[in-house]
Design an enzyme around this catalytic site. Structure first.
Site, PDB file in Angstrom:
ATOM      1  N   GLY A   1      47.057  50.549  32.666  1.00 32.05           N
ATOM      2  CA  GLY A   1      46.052  50.464  33.733  1.00 32.05           C
ATOM      3  C   GLY A   1      46.605  50.995  35.038  1.00 32.05           C
TER       4      GLY A   1
ATOM      5  N   TYR B   1      40.183  32.912  35.646  1.00 25.77           N
ATOM      6  CA  TYR B   1      40.149  34.351  35.335  1.00 25.77           C
ATOM      7  C   TYR B   1      38.757  34.779  34.857  1.00 25.77           C
ATOM      8  CZ  TYR B   1      41.368  38.784  33.123  1.00 25.77           C
ATOM      9  OH  TYR B   1      41.398  40.103  32.759  1.00 25.77           O
TER      10      TYR B   1
ATOM     11  N   ASP C   1      44.641  42.350  44.513  1.00 27.41           N
ATOM     12  CA  ASP C   1      43.336  42.220  43.859  1.00 27.41           C
ATOM     13  C   ASP C   1      42.647  40.861  43.959  1.00 27.41           C
ATOM     14  OD1 ASP C   1      41.653  44.094  43.047  1.00 27.41           O
ATOM     15  OD2 ASP C   1      42.258  44.131  40.962  1.00 27.41           O
TER      16      ASP C   1
ATOM     17  N   HIS D   1      41.563  46.238  44.830  1.00 29.36           N
ATOM     18  CA  HIS D   1      41.351  47.409  43.967  1.00 29.36           C
ATOM     19  C   HIS D   1      39.881  47.663  43.660  1.00 29.36           C
ATOM     20  CE1 HIS D   1      45.575  48.365  42.925  1.00 29.36           C
ATOM     21  NE2 HIS D   1      45.746  47.137  43.382  1.00 29.36           N
TER      22      HIS D   1
ATOM     23  N   ARG E   1      36.874  51.458  30.631  1.00 32.34           N
ATOM     24  CA  ARG E   1      36.896  50.107  30.067  1.00 32.34           C
ATOM     25  C   ARG E   1      35.438  49.770  29.779  1.00 32.34           C
ATOM     26  NH1 ARG E   1      37.129  46.151  32.760  1.00 32.34           N
ATOM     27  NH2 ARG E   1      37.186  47.098  34.821  1.00 32.34           N
TER      28      ARG E   1
ATOM     29  N   LYS F   1      30.532  50.362  34.776  1.00 35.58           N
ATOM     30  CA  LYS F   1      30.889  51.756  34.503  1.00 35.58           C
ATOM     31  C   LYS F   1      29.669  52.603  34.165  1.00 35.58           C
ATOM     32  CE  LYS F   1      35.320  50.870  35.046  1.00 35.58           C
ATOM     33  NZ  LYS F   1      36.074  51.364  36.198  1.00 35.58           N
TER      34      LYS F   1
ATOM     35  N   ARG G   1      37.362  42.069  28.416  1.00 42.37           N
ATOM     36  CA  ARG G   1      36.710  40.804  28.785  1.00 42.37           C
ATOM     37  C   ARG G   1      35.656  40.334  27.773  1.00 42.37           C
ATOM     38  NH1 ARG G   1      35.824  42.722  35.061  1.00 42.37           N
ATOM     39  NH2 ARG G   1      37.951  43.495  35.291  1.00 42.37           N
TER      40      ARG G   1
ATOM     41  N   ASP H   1      32.280  51.467  41.708  1.00 46.11           N
ATOM     42  CA  ASP H   1      33.672  51.443  41.273  1.00 46.11           C
ATOM     43  C   ASP H   1      34.569  51.475  42.505  1.00 46.11           C
ATOM     44  OD1 ASP H   1      35.820  51.538  39.501  1.00 46.11           O
ATOM     45  OD2 ASP H   1      34.867  53.069  38.256  1.00 46.11           O
TER      46      ASP H   1
ATOM     47  N   ASP I   1      37.937  24.869  73.756  1.00 44.96           N
ATOM     48  CA  ASP I   1      39.089  25.169  72.905  1.00 44.96           C
ATOM     49  C   ASP I   1      39.495  23.986  72.052  1.00 44.96           C
ATOM     50  OD1 ASP I   1      40.232  23.518  74.999  1.00 44.96           O
ATOM     51  OD2 ASP I   1      42.160  24.119  74.121  1.00 44.96           O
TER      52      ASP I   1
HETATM   53  P1  ADQ Z   1      39.477  49.870  36.246  1.00 40.26           P
HETATM   54  O1  ADQ Z   1      38.158  49.244  36.378  1.00 40.26           O
HETATM   55  O2  ADQ Z   1      40.227  49.496  35.045  1.00 40.26           O
HETATM   56  O3  ADQ Z   1      40.405  49.644  37.516  1.00 40.26           O
HETATM   57  P2  ADQ Z   1      39.902  52.856  36.418  1.00 40.26           P
HETATM   58  O4  ADQ Z   1      40.393  53.133  37.774  1.00 40.26           O
HETATM   59  O5  ADQ Z   1      38.974  53.886  35.915  1.00 40.26           O
HETATM   60  O6  ADQ Z   1      39.141  51.471  36.266  1.00 40.26           O
HETATM   61  O7  ADQ Z   1      41.134  52.780  35.470  1.00 40.26           O
HETATM   62  C1  ADQ Z   1      40.998  52.713  34.073  1.00 40.26           C
HETATM   63  C2  ADQ Z   1      42.317  53.095  33.393  1.00 40.26           C
HETATM   64  O8  ADQ Z   1      42.205  52.784  32.017  1.00 40.26           O
HETATM   65  C3  ADQ Z   1      42.595  54.573  33.519  1.00 40.26           C
HETATM   66  O9  ADQ Z   1      43.947  54.769  33.824  1.00 40.26           O
HETATM   67  C4  ADQ Z   1      42.248  55.131  32.127  1.00 40.26           C
HETATM   68  O10 ADQ Z   1      43.061  56.196  31.742  1.00 40.26           O
HETATM   69  C5  ADQ Z   1      42.478  53.945  31.225  1.00 40.26           C
HETATM   70  N1  ADQ Z   1      41.539  53.991  30.073  1.00 40.26           N
HETATM   71  C6  ADQ Z   1      40.223  53.828  30.095  1.00 40.26           C
HETATM   72  N2  ADQ Z   1      39.699  53.959  28.872  1.00 40.26           N
HETATM   73  C7  ADQ Z   1      40.720  54.211  28.050  1.00 40.26           C
HETATM   74  C8  ADQ Z   1      40.821  54.428  26.639  1.00 40.26           C
HETATM   75  N3  ADQ Z   1      39.787  54.393  25.791  1.00 40.26           N
HETATM   76  N4  ADQ Z   1      42.038  54.640  26.141  1.00 40.26           N
HETATM   77  C9  ADQ Z   1      43.115  54.643  26.954  1.00 40.26           C
HETATM   78  N5  ADQ Z   1      43.080  54.443  28.260  1.00 40.26           N
HETATM   79  C10 ADQ Z   1      41.898  54.229  28.814  1.00 40.26           C
HETATM   80  C11 ADQ Z   1      40.267  48.946  38.775  1.00 40.26           C
HETATM   81  C12 ADQ Z   1      39.043  49.327  39.604  1.00 40.26           C
HETATM   82  C13 ADQ Z   1      39.016  50.808  39.847  1.00 40.26           C
HETATM   83  C14 ADQ Z   1      40.325  51.266  40.508  1.00 40.26           C
HETATM   84  C15 ADQ Z   1      41.519  50.743  39.733  1.00 40.26           C
HETATM   85  C16 ADQ Z   1      42.825  50.996  40.467  1.00 40.26           C
HETATM   86  O11 ADQ Z   1      37.859  48.906  38.961  1.00 40.26           O
HETATM   87  O12 ADQ Z   1      37.924  51.158  40.663  1.00 40.26           O
HETATM   88  O13 ADQ Z   1      40.384  52.667  40.511  1.00 40.26           O
HETATM   89  O14 ADQ Z   1      41.429  49.339  39.533  1.00 40.26           O
HETATM   90  O15 ADQ Z   1      42.767  50.507  41.764  1.00 40.26           O
END
Ligand code: ADQ
Length: 714
Positions: free
Chosen positions: A23, A77, A130, A154, A258, A263, A296, A357, A661
């Site tokens: 990630g 969480y 975050d 993030h 994800r 998305k 999730r 996003d 104050d």
């Molecule tokens: P995410 O919501 O997880 O992150 P994103 O920034 O797109 O969203 O990152 C996803 C990561 O997962 C990317 O590095 C991508 O390559 C990887 N990924 C996705 N699908 C995959 C798959 N099928 N196989 C392998 N790898 C996969 C959160 C925020 C974002 C923000 C980031 C960082 O929601 O807006 O950009 O944090 O701050």
């Protein structure tokens, strides 16, 4: 510090094994810690058993695991972080679930994370990441007042009208405001945050410099757009095997996410369906390849989404597929990095259309992998990435026709335009990579203290101009700490001649009446201010003396006259080491400012004596006040003055400003909430009912100056 450690721990046959996490956040911070050293604090993803230790990883930095029970993971969480904050911050409030027990667990878990950082807090920067950990900075600040703290969000920070829905909005803002620096991806989120801080907490903000004055500290706020490890993706895509011939000239539109409702995967599928309707020429020649990593799946919303996507893919494929071609290929799994790079490189269109996003790293990864015949990026204007990636074809992901047209345009774009667009995008992402981001953020986080410029007339005008327009003003001011700085002895709190002159000007105006509301005795406060034609309220409002009204004294105070003298005597017991009793007629104050040792045991005893004597004990500035237990306070006293002078419909005749104050001024802030403009002076935390906060007496003087010079009301 982040919710997750850079690895997830799994228990296999009783032994713990580390599996690297992936990630954006992990790939950003891993290298930063590796080169700079430090400690990563986070949840290992498993409930550690008693005495169980994490196996040593191969990273050169330290790991501090924070253990969580299963029910904590559920509420902190899945519950509060992902069930409340995640949808709210993505401006999807209908999906947010607010549950008090989730919130309480979030608080408790944040406290535990803070405790885990405490050993580090003295020696360097604690950088919290975050939405899972928004209360950590405040908990840490309480224990380590001098620590250097920073926070990065993030995900988006939503507009005020959405953020205000959160029942604990005040606490969440106060939580991160304990930092020295707060970072967001883009300037839009910074502005949203400043709005919320101003509106919810009444804190003073400087939008140009990105500064907030809160709780006696100045907090920096800024945008730091996250980048990726550009060279890594570039390199991987160059080393990837050449595209397979079996593609048969088939063109690929790629989505990588994800599996998350933010998305926009269902809308994306529908937009692709629309493309095939609008442009039948693409049928049989173009494929949409959608990768989705499971995410999730404990939450119902995410399970529903998975079902929805399965059905949609089935429907569109059923509608258009031929014996040799299916329009959508859908993989519900993570793919290894090398394979992902190949897919990015070989896709003709990168289709990144989140409904909202924070940033979106997929858009950047796609660009980094366009090493030879470049593809085209179609990007949602609702992703943070859209703020900088201007050369992408930007779309509103809710507009299916627009998105379909954009895909068509991308598929038919000529090479010179494709190359020009991708070249600019690549240049920027190569320069603003993750390493640059870490450097920029850390430089700012370790910079010297910032300061806000003094309050300007324009600012005061913007706060009070529309409020006062064409109304008389009734201005009520506390004395100590509001008109004069707090000093060692009440007698030393002398009003400065310029402030007296300002008050004089205000009193002399036809359209203004002035009242001083103090805990001092009425004679004493009148003496200190030394102005005629002013309303004075002493002893926290138990007595009032106004030029145009009969003198007021609360009817119950006589009853306590003898008993307050007895109390003063009883307090002799705690008048050692410089502590002393100030007698003020109907109330008294026991001062412990001069005490050299720990005054707390003495103060505790003083409180006991006061309560035993049948009085109320209230904490004041290095003092404990004793008041008769009468349901009366500064707020009620001011209301009494306004009603006596202007009748019960006083709000139709005057606008009220109240500035104080002290904790005792809170009674007035509460009673006048929504009926007056209220200001709390000094370094107070989240707990004020006032509309706005002012840092010090100078800011009060700036307001008085503006009020004295304002255009007269006829
Ligand atoms: P995410 O919501 O997880 O992150 P994103 O920034 O797109 O969203 O990152 C996803 C990561 O997962 C990317 O590095 C991508 O390559 C990887 N990924 C996705 N699908 C995959 C798959 N099928 N196989 C392998 N790898 C996969 C959160 C925020 C974002 C923000 C980031 C960082 O929601 O807006 O950009 O944090 O701050």
């Amino acid at each position: 510090m982040s919710n997750r450690l850079p690895f997830t721990v799994q228990r296999s046959r009783g032994k713990l094994e580390l599996k690297p996490s992936s990630g954006g956040l992990i790939s950003a911070l891993g290298p930063a810690l590796r080169t700079r050293g430090g400690t990563w604090i986070g949840w290992p993803g498993i409930e550690l058993r008693k005495g169980e230790e994490l196996p040593a990883g191969d990273e050169p930095y330290a790991i501090a695991p924070v253990s969580l029970s299963e029910s904590e993971v559920n509420r902190y969480y899945h519950g509060f972080s992902n069930g409340a904050l995640w949808p709210l911050c993505h401006s999807l409030p209908a999906r947010a679930v607010f549950d008090r027990r989730d919130w309480q667990t979030y608080e408790r878990v944040n406290k535990r994370f803070a405790a885990a950082a405490l050993p580090t807090a003295g020696s360097g920067l604690v950088w919290v990441h975050d939405y899972h950990l928004m209360l950590v900075p405040e908990f840490l600040r309480r224990e380590a007042p001098n620590a250097r703290l920073a926070f990065f969000l993030h995900i988006p920070f939503p507009p005020w009208d959405i953020f205000r829905l959160l029942p604990w909005s005040r606490d969440v803002l106060g939580g991160i405001l304990a930092c020295d620096l707060i970072g967001f991806h883009v300037d839009g989120y910074v502005q949203n945050f400043l709005d919320c801080v101003e509106k919810r907490l009444g804190a003073r903000v400087d939008r140009t410099e990105g500064l907030i004055d809160y709780a006696g500290r100045v907090v920096r706020v800024g945008s730091f757009p996250l980048g990726i490890d550009f060279e890594l993706f570039d390199e991987r895509s160059r080393q990837a095997p050449p595209a397979r011939e079996s593609r048969n000239g088939e063109r690929v539109v790629l989505g990588v996410d994800r599996l998350d409702y933010t998305k926009g995967i269902p809308d994306r599928i529908k937009a692709f369906e629309r493309l095939l309707e609008l442009y039948p020429s693409h049928r049989g020649k173009v494929v949409m390849l959608q990768l989705a990593v499971p995410s999730r799946s404990q939450l119902a919303d995410y399970r529903d989404l998975k079902r929805e996507i399965d059905e949609l893919v089935g429907r569109v494929n059923g509608r258009f597929a031929t014996a040799t071609w299916s329009p959508i290929r859908y993989l519900y799994r993570a793919v290894p990095p090398e394979r992902l790079a190949t897919m990015y490189r070989d896709a003709d269109v990168g289709l990144v259309t989140p409904l909202r996003d924070g940033m979106n790293l997929v858009a950047k990864e796609y660009v980094a992998c366009q090493v030879d015949d470049p593809g085209v990026l179609v990007l949602s204007e609702l992703a943070g990435a859209a703020a900088t990636m201007r050369e992408a074809i930007q779309v509103n992901p809710y507009n299916l026709d627009e998105t379909a047209e954009a895909i068509h345009r991308a598929l038919t774009m000529e090479e010179p335009e494709r190359r020009s667009r991708i070249a600019s995008l690549r240049r920027r992402e190569r320069r603003d990579n993750v390493e640059a981001w870490v450097g920029l953020f850390l430089d700012e986080a370790t910079a010297g203290a910032a300061e806000l410029t003094p309050l300007t007339d324009e600012e005061v005008e913007s706060w009070l101009g529309p409020f006062l327009k064409e109304y008389r003003l009734a201005l009520f001011l506390d004395y100590d700490g509001t008109l004069t700085p707090l000093v060692d002895h009440p007698d030393a709190a002398v009003l400065s001649p310029p402030v007296r002159k300002l008050l004089r000007t205000l009193v002399d105006r036809e359209d203004t009446e002035v009242g001083i509301v103090s805990g001092r005795s009425i004679d004493n406060v009148e003496n200190m201010v030394g102005l005629k034609d002013v309303t004075y309220a002493g002893n926290h409002g138990l007595e009032v003396r106004a030029p145009d009204l009969p003198d007021f004294q609360h009817e119950d105070v006589e009853h306590y006259r003898g008993r307050i003298a007895d109390l003063a005597e009883a307090l002799d017991e705690v008048c050692s080491d410089g502590a002393w009793v100030e007698q003020k007629g109907h109330t008294l104050t026991w001062h412990y400012r001069p005490v050299t040792g720990d005054p707390m045991p003495l103060a505790e005893r003083a409180r006991e004596i006061i309560i035993e004597a049948g009085f109320q004990a209230r904490d004041a500035h290095l003092a404990v006040e004793a008041r008769p237990p009468i349901g009366w306070d500064k707020g009620r006293a001011v209301l009494h003055v306004l009603r006596s002078r202007h009748g019960p419909s006083w709000p139709e005749h005057v606008r009220v400003i109240y500035i104080g104050d002290d904790q005792t001024d809170e009674d007035a802030f509460r009673i006048f909430h929504g009926m007056a403009a209220t200001f709390r002076v000094g370094p107070t935390g989240t707990d004020t009912a006032a509309d706005r906060r002012l840092p010090n007496v100078e800011a009060v003087i700036a307001i008085l100056r503006w009020l004295a010079q304002r255009k007269p009301t006829p």
